[in-house]
Design a protein around this motif. Sequence first.
Motif, PDB file in Angstrom:
ATOM      1  N   ARG A  44       0.869  -1.176   0.000  1.00  0.00           N
ATOM      2  CA  ARG A  44       0.000   0.000   0.000  1.00  0.00           C
ATOM      3  C   ARG A  44       0.907   1.227   0.000  1.00  0.00           C
ATOM      4  O   ARG A  44       2.027   1.179   0.513  1.00  0.00           O
ATOM      5  N   LYS A  45       0.456   2.316  -0.570  1.00  0.00           N
ATOM      6  CA  LYS A  45       1.300   3.509  -0.707  1.00  0.00           C
ATOM      7  C   LYS A  45       1.841   3.994   0.630  1.00  0.00           C
ATOM      8  O   LYS A  45       3.022   4.314   0.767  1.00  0.00           O
ATOM      9  N   GLU A  46       0.998   4.031   1.672  1.00  0.00           N
ATOM     10  CA  GLU A  46       1.457   4.529   2.971  1.00  0.00           C
ATOM     11  C   GLU A  46       2.524   3.626   3.584  1.00  0.00           C
ATOM     12  O   GLU A  46       3.449   4.083   4.244  1.00  0.00           O
ATOM     13  N   VAL A  47       2.434   2.326   3.338  1.00  0.00           N
ATOM     14  CA  VAL A  47       3.452   1.391   3.829  1.00  0.00           C
ATOM     15  C   VAL A  47       4.749   1.593   3.041  1.00  0.00           C
ATOM     16  O   VAL A  47       5.843   1.630   3.618  1.00  0.00           O
ATOM     17  N   PHE A  48       4.646   1.739   1.739  1.00  0.00           N
ATOM     18  CA  PHE A  48       5.818   1.981   0.893  1.00  0.00           C
ATOM     19  C   PHE A  48       6.561   3.238   1.340  1.00  0.00           C
ATOM     20  O   PHE A  48       7.787   3.243   1.476  1.00  0.00           O
ATOM     21  N   LEU A  49       5.826   4.319   1.593  1.00  0.00           N
ATOM     22  CA  LEU A  49       6.445   5.565   2.030  1.00  0.00           C
ATOM     23  C   LEU A  49       7.106   5.417   3.399  1.00  0.00           C
ATOM     24  O   LEU A  49       8.184   5.976   3.636  1.00  0.00           O
TER      25      LEU A  49
END
Length: 78
Positions: A44-49
Motif C-alpha cells: 500500500r502507498k502509505e506502507v511503501f512511504l
Amino acid sequence: MLVLSRKLKEAIQIGDDIELTILAIEGDQVKVGIKAPRHVDIHRKEVFLAIQSENSEAAKTVSLDALKGFLQKPPKKD
C-alpha cells in the motif's frame, strides 16, 4: 496518470505478468486483487512511504568508520 474504469470482476493487465482485478465494490471501498511474480514487491502507498522513510533514516545513522571493520580482511592465522 492513466485513469481506467473497470466493473466488478474486470481486470487490468500491466505488462506481461501483472494483473489487477476488481474483486468487490462496497460503498466507497474497492477491493483489488493483484497477480504478480513473487519478485515484484507490492505495498500500500502509505506502507511503501514508511519503508522508504525508515531506510533513509537508517542510512543516515551508519557512519563510514563503523563500516571499515567489515571491509578489512581478518589477520591470517599461522
